[in-house]
Design an enzyme around this catalytic site. Sequence first.
Site, short mmCIF file in Angstrom:
data_model
loop_
_atom_site.label_atom_id
_atom_site.label_comp_id
_atom_site.label_asym_id
_atom_site.label_seq_id
_atom_site.Cartn_x
_atom_site.Cartn_y
_atom_site.Cartn_z
CG ASP A 20 36.82 28.66 38.81
OD1 ASP A 20 37.61 29.35 39.47
OD2 ASP A 20 35.77 28.20 39.29
CG ASP A 92 34.81 31.69 44.85
OD1 ASP A 92 35.36 30.65 45.26
OD2 ASP A 92 33.59 31.77 44.68
CG HIS A 135 35.22 40.12 47.57
ND1 HIS A 135 34.32 40.11 48.62
CD2 HIS A 135 34.47 40.17 46.44
CE1 HIS A 135 33.10 40.12 48.15
NE2 HIS A 135 33.14 40.17 46.83
C1 Q6M Z 1 33.04 42.16 43.16
C2 Q6M Z 1 32.10 41.05 43.58
O1 Q6M Z 1 31.69 41.26 44.92
O2 Q6M Z 1 30.92 41.11 42.80
C3 Q6M Z 1 32.79 39.68 43.43
C4 Q6M Z 1 31.89 38.52 43.80
C5 Q6M Z 1 32.66 37.21 43.89
C6 Q6M Z 1 31.71 36.03 44.01
C7 Q6M Z 1 32.49 34.75 44.23
N1 Q6M Z 1 31.59 33.57 44.26
C8 Q6M Z 1 31.02 33.30 42.96
C9 Q6M Z 1 30.21 32.02 42.97
C10 Q6M Z 1 29.54 31.81 41.61
N2 Q6M Z 1 28.17 31.44 41.76
ZN ZN Z 2 29.45 41.50 44.24
#
Ligand code: Q6M
Ligand code: ZN
Length: 663
Positions: A20, A92, A135
């Site tokens: 993923d 995600d 999140h």
């Molecule tokens: C704790 C946090 O805020 O760092 C989690 C971030 C989730 C990002 C989801 N998308 C990721 C896309 C990959 N390119």
């Molecule tokens: Zn982050």
Amino acid sequence: MGTALLYDEEMTKYKLLWVDPACKIEVPERLTVSYEALVRSGLSDRCISVPAREASDSEILLVHSEAYLEAVKKTPYMTLEDLKEFTLQFGDVYFHPNIYHCAKLASGSALQLVDSVMTGKVRNGIALVRPPGHHSMHGAANGFCVFNNVAIAARYAKQKYGVKRVLIVDWDIHHGQGVQYCFEDDPSVLYFSWHRYEHQNFWPNLRESDYDSVGKESGTGFNVNVPWNKVGMENSDYLSVFCHVLLPVAYEFCPDLVLVCAGFDSAIGDPEGEMCATPDIFAHLTHLLMNLAGGKLCAVLEGGYNLTSLAQSVCQTVQTLLGDPLPQLANLRGPCKSAIESLQCARSAHRRYWSFLKHAADPPMTDISTKHIKSTMEEEEKREMAEEERCTEGKVWPEPPERLCPPVCSGSVLPDDVACPDGLKRLSSSKDLEPLLVSKLKNRSRTAAVDGDGVTTFSRLYTLIEKLVANEIRNGLVLVPDVTAAMCVVQDLTSDLVKRVLVVCVGKEKELDYVTTDGKVLVVQISSEDNEEQRSKYYIPVCLKKGCSDTSGFIQAVFGLLLPLGYEYNPDLVLLVRMPGSGVVDSMWQQLIGLLQGFAKGHTLVLMQVNEKASMGSTASALLGHPAPPLQELQTPFPEDGDALERLRERLQADWKMLQTTS
Ligand SMILES: CC(O)(O)CCCCCNCCCN
Ligand SMILES: [Zn+2]
């Protein structure tokens, strides 16, 4: 009191079990490199290790629904296929047979941290956890998060300790929408977040992440979003937002507890953030929050995916929590145009809710929530592209400088008949001054005014300054019969020892006869005097109608003007002069000393008059690094002061870029 460190390697024991691309960056090594960096640097040994624990069902239910918790409870027994299936309903994020256990440990760690701080076992602390939390929502996992660690901690602190006001600062580069949803109607929790946004083109692509989401119902005004609409943001941009948006609001909110969603994907090199702020910026962001809530600060790890900058940023944060001197931040050149627009929008969106923002300007002409006018975009784009090349392509940055603790924290030079405050090291021995310097002092008409021959005091003072510069002593307190005379002498003594001296003059005095124009000294005077006609680039008088006893006006001048100037000027020594009769309130005085420690590696020299020795105790306490007491209820600053400060900033921002708040 010490700094708590929570880490349990159990939280490294889950990972992505299938392909993923969105989730592959969230790896166990994030935790191990962070902890190992703390061990290798010796920082972990200086912390108080606090064990992790699992959050209980009832604690998790402070934020999440029973249905969601029951569903997550089933994941340890799922097959790989079931886990994949279960994951599909969320965005995600991925599940693993052990992630439920780790998610309970992550939330439980945050609660252990709150317990340690609220019971006074430690002053502050950090929990290195995964999965992250900001999140996750009432009924859903999202963005690598399962339970909302910090949101649970906030509710827990209120329930168990009767905490009235909790400030949550989210410096992760993603918007913690889970936290926003949790508290948007709650005036007892102020949520601040900056986040990469790019006009809603960056994940999680939410309209409600923009600056105009200010909270709702009774929570209106208690949600502060600062969207970054471009990548490549630097230290200047981050500090500007702290000085011009977060800190004035945070001080007015006057929290009893500060929780930090400490995500380090806002640092240079991170594939998610693509920003350019260096790891040492977190030393300053942490420091700027440490005088709130009497120092009660709990940092909980969120994101951070570049293992090098993550480890460095964690170390910078912990070192500041431990009270070590801060690194100097060089060549801060002010916020970029996009940051100014974001800052201006956030300030104007909140000016009706926060009296410290009341004089904020209108939003920029080009409403940034829509597309820019093509032309400005093109030239701006070209400049930013060049910048991006510099930042993300190389992905190299200097190792943060070593932050050595001087053997002595605070020295003092006092008249012989004045007792030395506890913890301060009195300088008595003083080598004879060079004859040249003695004659220079002698011909200073006023030296003699200081004491008998004056030379004794000044040779001790000279010794103290030499030891500050040599980093043998961090800071110092000097008591003299006449501060005005002493100020001039310090100027002579320091001129060949340091490159730049920031002089902060609290209160008015007859005449300030040593205002240089060569930039070796920057004088910021806060008083009731309106010395406007004397103003120059390096002499900045700030007039408070009601004088320094008006703490609201004072704090506004500190955040709106003094701190941004100080960061841009980047002094090697700070001379803080307390004029007799300034009327400054002791808690404000201690806050000021605490905040000024962020400059010049903490080399602050406090100059006070003997007849003010009643304030020596609180001065010593602040110099020794004890957190300043919270400022009492701050009333609205006087309109004329607010206006005057805005006008002063507008006039100065041509010379001082860090004062810019309007595009
Ligand atoms: C704790 C946090 O805020 O760092 C989690 C971030 C989730 C990002 C989801 N998308 C990721 C896309 C990959 N390119
Ligand atoms: Zn982050």
